[in-house]
Design an enzyme around this catalytic site. Structure first.
Site, PDB file in Angstrom:
ATOM      1  N   SER A  30       0.811  -1.218   0.000  1.00 48.57           N
ATOM      2  CA  SER A  30       0.000   0.000   0.000  1.00 48.57           C
ATOM      3  C   SER A  30       0.849   1.275   0.000  1.00 48.57           C
ATOM      4  CB  SER A  30      -0.940  -0.011   1.212  1.00 48.57           C
ATOM      5  OG  SER A  30      -0.199  -0.176   2.398  1.00 48.57           O
TER       6      SER A  30
ATOM      7  N   GLU B 192      10.473  -8.719  -5.652  1.00 50.28           N
ATOM      8  CA  GLU B 192      11.021  -7.504  -5.017  1.00 50.28           C
ATOM      9  C   GLU B 192      12.535  -7.647  -4.819  1.00 50.28           C
ATOM     10  OE1 GLU B 192       7.139  -6.036  -2.452  1.00 50.28           O
ATOM     11  OE2 GLU B 192       8.444  -7.545  -1.574  1.00 50.28           O
TER      12      GLU B 192
ATOM     13  N   GLY C 208       8.198  -0.730  -0.064  1.00 49.82           N
ATOM     14  CA  GLY C 208       7.813  -0.704   1.341  1.00 49.82           C
ATOM     15  C   GLY C 208       8.506  -1.815   2.106  1.00 49.82           C
ATOM     16  N   ALA C 209       8.136  -1.978   3.362  1.00 53.82           N
ATOM     17  CA  ALA C 209       8.689  -3.060   4.184  1.00 53.82           C
ATOM     18  C   ALA C 209       7.740  -3.333   5.328  1.00 53.82           C
ATOM     19  CB  ALA C 209      10.066  -2.684   4.719  1.00 53.82           C
TER      20      ALA C 209
ATOM     21  N   LYS D  74       7.108   0.493  11.867  1.00 51.13           N
ATOM     22  CA  LYS D  74       7.794  -0.665  11.277  1.00 51.13           C
ATOM     23  C   LYS D  74       9.207  -0.857  11.832  1.00 51.13           C
ATOM     24  CE  LYS D  74       4.562  -1.281   7.902  1.00 51.13           C
ATOM     25  NZ  LYS D  74       4.647  -1.245   6.477  1.00 51.13           N
TER      26      LYS D  74
END
Ligand code: 5RP
Length: 226
Positions: free
Chosen positions: A29, A104, A83-84, A122
């Site tokens: 997202s 990825e 992202g992560a 995160k």
């Protein structure tokens, strides 16, 4: 992760893009917001071409009119933005919450510069404190591979509507909880050595910068020199 923070992280990554070049388009997202912004740049005349880390990202980029290179490679990616799920103090990363970690990782390794965009929720002292390691596994003999994985940690087959969740390549994902991961590189090697394992979500020292959206603004984390 709040939508505002995701957007702030995505916007911060835009500043790292070349005037013209090849951009790795991440998945998830937060990366989706970044791809929207790349679409704006392309519409305004920037000569950016994408390489997609998932079919979803490819579909989104196509709909936005971002020119794309084929999935076959080889590519020379100037900057990849992704992202992560969890980022350690050492800036090692767990990815694969969306099950796209194999593509990825391939694109991350093809990129001269890798940017991870996250919010401060995160961040972890050590990997494994917040997230299991997603492991992509061949569907063939996956129960056998599962038995190997179970020797390392507790293992859950990722499901959707009661059926195994499938990656873009038609493989399964096992989420492997290993507790606090003291040595992510060794853990990655151990997982990848098992027959049937396609790829793990452990990205070891693969971020040139981590852009962290926090209440006070964007923090830019870079790996410390060895
Ligand atoms: C997909 C990924 C994503 O980048 C990761 O799960 C983060 O997603 P989000 O930005 O939605 O939190 O690794 O495989």
């Amino acid at each position: 992760m709040s939508a505002d923070k995701k957007l702030a992280a995505a916007k911060a990554a835009i500043e790292y893009l070349p005037q013209a070049g090849v951009i790795g388009l991440g998945s998830g997202s937060t990366a989706k917001l970044f791809i929207d912004l790349v679409g704006d740049l392309v519409r305004s005349g920037r000569k950016l071409t994408g390489v997609a880390t998932s079919q979803d990202s490819r579909d989104q980029a196509e709909a936005l009119g971002i020119p794309l290179l084929s999935d076959s490679g080889p590519w020379q990616v100037d900057v990849c933005v992704d992202g992560a799920d969890e980022v350690s103090r050492e800036l090692d990363v767990i990815k694969g919450g969306g099950g796209c970690q194999t593509r990825e990782k391939i694109i991350n390794f093809a990129s001269r510069f890798n940017i991870i965009i996250v919010d401060d929720s995160k961040l972890s002292e050590k990997l494994g404190m917040k997230w299991p390691v997603p492991v992509e596994v061949l569907s063939f003999a996956h129960a056998t591979t599962r038995a190997h994985l179970e020797r390392l940690g507790s293992v859950k087959l990722r499901l959707r509507n009661g059926a195994p969740w499938m990656t873009d390549a038609g493989n399964f994902i096992y989420d492997v909880s290993l507790g606090v991961i003291a040595d992510p590189a060794a853990t990655d090697q151990r997982l990848r050595a098992l027959p049937g394992v396609v790829e793990t979500g452990l990205f070891i020292q693969r971020a040139n910068v981590v852009l962290v959206a926090a209440a006070e603004g964007i923090r830019k984390l870079t790996p410390s020199a060895p």
